[in-house]
Scaffold this active site. Sequence first.
Site, PDB file in Angstrom:
ATOM      1  N   LYS A   1     -16.898 -20.642 -51.423  1.00 18.88           N
ATOM      2  CA  LYS A   1     -16.533 -21.994 -50.992  1.00 18.88           C
ATOM      3  C   LYS A   1     -15.019 -22.110 -50.848  1.00 18.88           C
ATOM      4  O   LYS A   1     -14.515 -22.579 -49.850  1.00 18.88           O
ATOM      5  CB  LYS A   1     -17.081 -23.012 -52.004  1.00 18.88           C
ATOM      6  CG  LYS A   1     -16.711 -24.438 -51.672  1.00 18.88           C
ATOM      7  CD  LYS A   1     -17.380 -25.434 -52.603  1.00 18.88           C
ATOM      8  CE  LYS A   1     -16.790 -26.814 -52.346  1.00 18.88           C
ATOM      9  NZ  LYS A   1     -17.361 -27.861 -53.180  1.00 18.88           N
TER      10      LYS A   1
ATOM     11  N   GLU B   1     -13.061 -12.623 -58.345  1.00 24.46           N
ATOM     12  CA  GLU B   1     -14.115 -11.606 -58.326  1.00 24.46           C
ATOM     13  C   GLU B   1     -14.548 -11.302 -56.888  1.00 24.46           C
ATOM     14  O   GLU B   1     -14.674 -10.135 -56.484  1.00 24.46           O
ATOM     15  CB  GLU B   1     -15.343 -12.100 -59.121  1.00 24.46           C
ATOM     16  CG  GLU B   1     -15.109 -12.309 -60.608  1.00 24.46           C
ATOM     17  CD  GLU B   1     -14.577 -13.693 -60.959  1.00 24.46           C
ATOM     18  OE1 GLU B   1     -14.044 -14.394 -60.060  1.00 24.46           O
ATOM     19  OE2 GLU B   1     -14.671 -14.083 -62.138  1.00 24.46           O
TER      20      GLU B   1
ATOM     21  N   GLY C   1     -20.800 -26.050 -55.235  1.00 17.89           N
ATOM     22  CA  GLY C   1     -21.157 -24.628 -55.250  1.00 17.89           C
ATOM     23  C   GLY C   1     -22.597 -24.385 -55.677  1.00 17.89           C
ATOM     24  O   GLY C   1     -23.346 -23.643 -55.028  1.00 17.89           O
ATOM     25  N   ARG C   2     -23.025 -25.038 -56.752  1.00 26.69           N
ATOM     26  CA  ARG C   2     -24.370 -24.784 -57.284  1.00 26.69           C
ATOM     27  C   ARG C   2     -25.460 -25.484 -56.471  1.00 26.69           C
ATOM     28  O   ARG C   2     -26.634 -25.353 -56.768  1.00 26.69           O
ATOM     29  CB  ARG C   2     -24.435 -25.165 -58.759  1.00 26.69           C
ATOM     30  CG  ARG C   2     -23.925 -26.559 -59.091  1.00 26.69           C
ATOM     31  CD  ARG C   2     -23.657 -26.698 -60.579  1.00 26.69           C
ATOM     32  NE  ARG C   2     -23.098 -27.999 -60.933  1.00 26.69           N
ATOM     33  CZ  ARG C   2     -21.803 -28.288 -60.925  1.00 26.69           C
ATOM     34  NH1 ARG C   2     -20.927 -27.367 -60.577  1.00 26.69           N
ATOM     35  NH2 ARG C   2     -21.370 -29.484 -61.290  1.00 26.69           N
TER      36      ARG C   2
ATOM     37  N   GLU D   1     -23.735 -26.051 -65.695  1.00 27.61           N
ATOM     38  CA  GLU D   1     -22.444 -26.368 -65.085  1.00 27.61           C
ATOM     39  C   GLU D   1     -22.395 -27.861 -64.726  1.00 27.61           C
ATOM     40  O   GLU D   1     -21.327 -28.460 -64.691  1.00 27.61           O
ATOM     41  CB  GLU D   1     -22.205 -25.498 -63.830  1.00 27.61           C
ATOM     42  CG  GLU D   1     -20.745 -25.410 -63.443  1.00 27.61           C
ATOM     43  CD  GLU D   1     -20.444 -24.321 -62.413  1.00 27.61           C
ATOM     44  OE1 GLU D   1     -19.861 -23.295 -62.785  1.00 27.61           O
ATOM     45  OE2 GLU D   1     -20.788 -24.509 -61.240  1.00 27.61           O
TER      46      GLU D   1
ATOM     47  N   HIS E   1     -44.328 -11.034 -74.875  1.00 34.31           N
ATOM     48  CA  HIS E   1     -44.241  -9.810 -75.676  1.00 34.31           C
ATOM     49  C   HIS E   1     -42.826  -9.602 -76.194  1.00 34.31           C
ATOM     50  O   HIS E   1     -42.455  -8.490 -76.584  1.00 34.31           O
ATOM     51  CB  HIS E   1     -44.708  -8.612 -74.846  1.00 34.31           C
ATOM     52  CG  HIS E   1     -46.135  -8.755 -74.429  1.00 34.31           C
ATOM     53  ND1 HIS E   1     -47.186  -8.352 -75.232  1.00 34.31           N
ATOM     54  CD2 HIS E   1     -46.692  -9.314 -73.331  1.00 34.31           C
ATOM     55  CE1 HIS E   1     -48.334  -8.639 -74.622  1.00 34.31           C
ATOM     56  NE2 HIS E   1     -48.049  -9.232 -73.470  1.00 34.31           N
TER      57      HIS E   1
ATOM     58  N   LYS F   1     -10.047 -19.169 -66.371  1.00 37.37           N
ATOM     59  CA  LYS F   1      -9.432 -18.568 -65.172  1.00 37.37           C
ATOM     60  C   LYS F   1      -7.916 -18.544 -65.326  1.00 37.37           C
ATOM     61  O   LYS F   1      -7.258 -17.548 -64.986  1.00 37.37           O
ATOM     62  CB  LYS F   1      -9.781 -19.384 -63.918  1.00 37.37           C
ATOM     63  CG  LYS F   1     -11.219 -19.300 -63.479  1.00 37.37           C
ATOM     64  CD  LYS F   1     -11.410 -20.062 -62.169  1.00 37.37           C
ATOM     65  CE  LYS F   1     -12.870 -20.275 -61.851  1.00 37.37           C
ATOM     66  NZ  LYS F   1     -13.119 -21.137 -60.701  1.00 37.37           N
TER      67      LYS F   1
HETATM   68  O1  F6P Z   1     -15.943 -20.845 -61.538  1.00 38.89           O
HETATM   69  C1  F6P Z   1     -17.078 -21.581 -61.257  1.00 38.89           C
HETATM   70  C2  F6P Z   1     -17.245 -21.747 -59.779  1.00 38.89           C
HETATM   71  O2  F6P Z   1     -16.247 -22.566 -59.272  1.00 38.89           O
HETATM   72  C3  F6P Z   1     -18.616 -22.298 -59.424  1.00 38.89           C
HETATM   73  O3  F6P Z   1     -18.690 -23.657 -59.526  1.00 38.89           O
HETATM   74  C4  F6P Z   1     -18.802 -21.753 -58.053  1.00 38.89           C
HETATM   75  O4  F6P Z   1     -20.151 -21.769 -57.662  1.00 38.89           O
HETATM   76  C5  F6P Z   1     -18.259 -20.353 -58.229  1.00 38.89           C
HETATM   77  O5  F6P Z   1     -17.175 -20.507 -59.114  1.00 38.89           O
HETATM   78  C6  F6P Z   1     -17.842 -19.643 -56.983  1.00 38.89           C
HETATM   79  O6  F6P Z   1     -16.848 -20.317 -56.284  1.00 38.89           O
HETATM   80  P1  F6P Z   1     -16.511 -19.972 -54.797  1.00 38.89           P
HETATM   81  O7  F6P Z   1     -17.737 -20.185 -53.984  1.00 38.89           O
HETATM   82  O8  F6P Z   1     -15.403 -20.910 -54.412  1.00 38.89           O
HETATM   83  O9  F6P Z   1     -16.074 -18.540 -54.739  1.00 38.89           O
END
Ligand code: F6P
Length: 540
Positions: A207, A213, A268-269, A354, A385, A505
Amino acid sequence: MSTLISHSAVWAALKTHHTYLAPIHLRELFALDSQRFERFSVKACGLLLDYSKNRLTADTLALLQQLAVEARLQDWIVRLFRGDKVNNTEQRAALHVALRNRSNRPIFVDGKDVMPDVNAVLAKMRQFSNSVRDGEWRGYTGKKIESVVNIGIGGSDLGPAMVTRALKAYHHPRLRSYFVSNVDSTHIGEILDELDPETTLFIIASKTFTTQETLLNARSARQWLIDKLGDDKAVAKHFVAVSTAREKVIEFGMDPTNMFEFWDWVGGRYSLWSAIGLPIVVMIGMDHFEEFLDGAHQLDQHFETAPFDKNLPVLMGLIGLWYSNFFGANTQAVFPYDYSLSLFPAHLQQLIMESLGKRVTRDGDRLDYSTCPIIWGAPGNNGQHAFYQLLHQGTHCVPADFLVAIESQYQLAGHQDAVLSNALAQTHALMMGRTPEETKQALASNESLPHRVFPGNQPTNTLVYQKLTPQILGTLIALYEHKVFVQGICWGINPFDQWGVELGKQVASTLLPALQSKDAETVEHDLSTDGLLKYIKAHR
Ligand code: F6P
């Protein structure tokens, strides 16, 4: 100071009611009411929700609905669907419902109807996914795409990965799908080892297009492709981006014509309905994706219009609150008796925790009651199990949702009967337990008696559907999204921000240079963190 819901008369009434109801076993509630299943089950949108195995009566439900009225839930539902800025701390709408607004009625953000943009991106997704699936879109060396790798994390990974996994039966036979999220090079490294660069398409999903990452993984993937194909011009044929941040995508070196847009009013979610769903669409095709959107839209309409006592998200939200705030339940489990949904609990963890893992009201006042339970779960029989021992004989009250498909994706003799009988057996046993007398009779002895007694009284919901089609999956996800909204409103919190992810972060951004520097460390964090840093540097 806003008035907390815990200071209302209805909250006090619920407390008193809890004192009355807590000593009553679920068995007794069933014994008292031969209509309990009919009374406490609802059918809507292809789902049957049986909530009769919960520690509640009609009075409980009436009080909980009164609580929702006090929290002005109906007004909030109107605001959500109207595109109001319900995410107050970020001054944004939360319009995932517009992404699946199959009626196409206009929905406005800042005076602009968002539907033409939504439809334009859906059309672009259709065109692109068709060309990949038909083999018209070719890699740099002229070969058809065979592997689709989504690089993203959080909402840009969990939702699409879960849906793609769940709808495996609908995948294009030539295509394989992969999801890279973890920044540990083992994740991307293991996947790249399996891939042929000539036939691989990467979807970079972020987003913000600032997520550490994702950008690191995207850079590594790009370098791998260039190294293997020997030309950086190859990138345009093997990389597309999904983002709200056009400038950042360009800055990263990607062609904006290969970009699929979405908007800041998509959390995002909640983004799997948007272009973030591109890896799903490439795998299952746009027609099936539209069925998926249809399923969610049906649930949206149900949520908007059904009376509270027949409204699936409202009922599930209020029942969850009942356990969190009055029974002190700290967790909520989800057990899909449908292997296709094996990633569903992981998606729900982000969606719910979240959204609802908050400790202040929308206005910033400290709450004096607990909010989000810890969400966990695993597919059906496997859990039996492993950890069901705790559910049957442990000391915790663990409300659990059982998701049950009548039909599986594969017809293999005997399997589905085993799944269904186990699902029903578990909710029955969790509710009934086995008294000392029954245990004695069953065992015909007193040997190890206390160890073999089951207290029962564990609450469960059972959600039954015919088969996991794209439509039903859309409905199920939307159901949990709106359950989250119901709870957020009743708790008086903003379920659409996530400030809690920021601090880690920021600290990581100061630790990174400290880790990379050759200098002796200065104590800048805490003694433990600095000690660990020193140890790791000494052993690298
Ligand atoms: O760090 C959490 C978050 O901001 C989530 O809310 C989001 O889904 C995820 O990181 C990934 O963010 P992006 O889509 O901006 O890379």
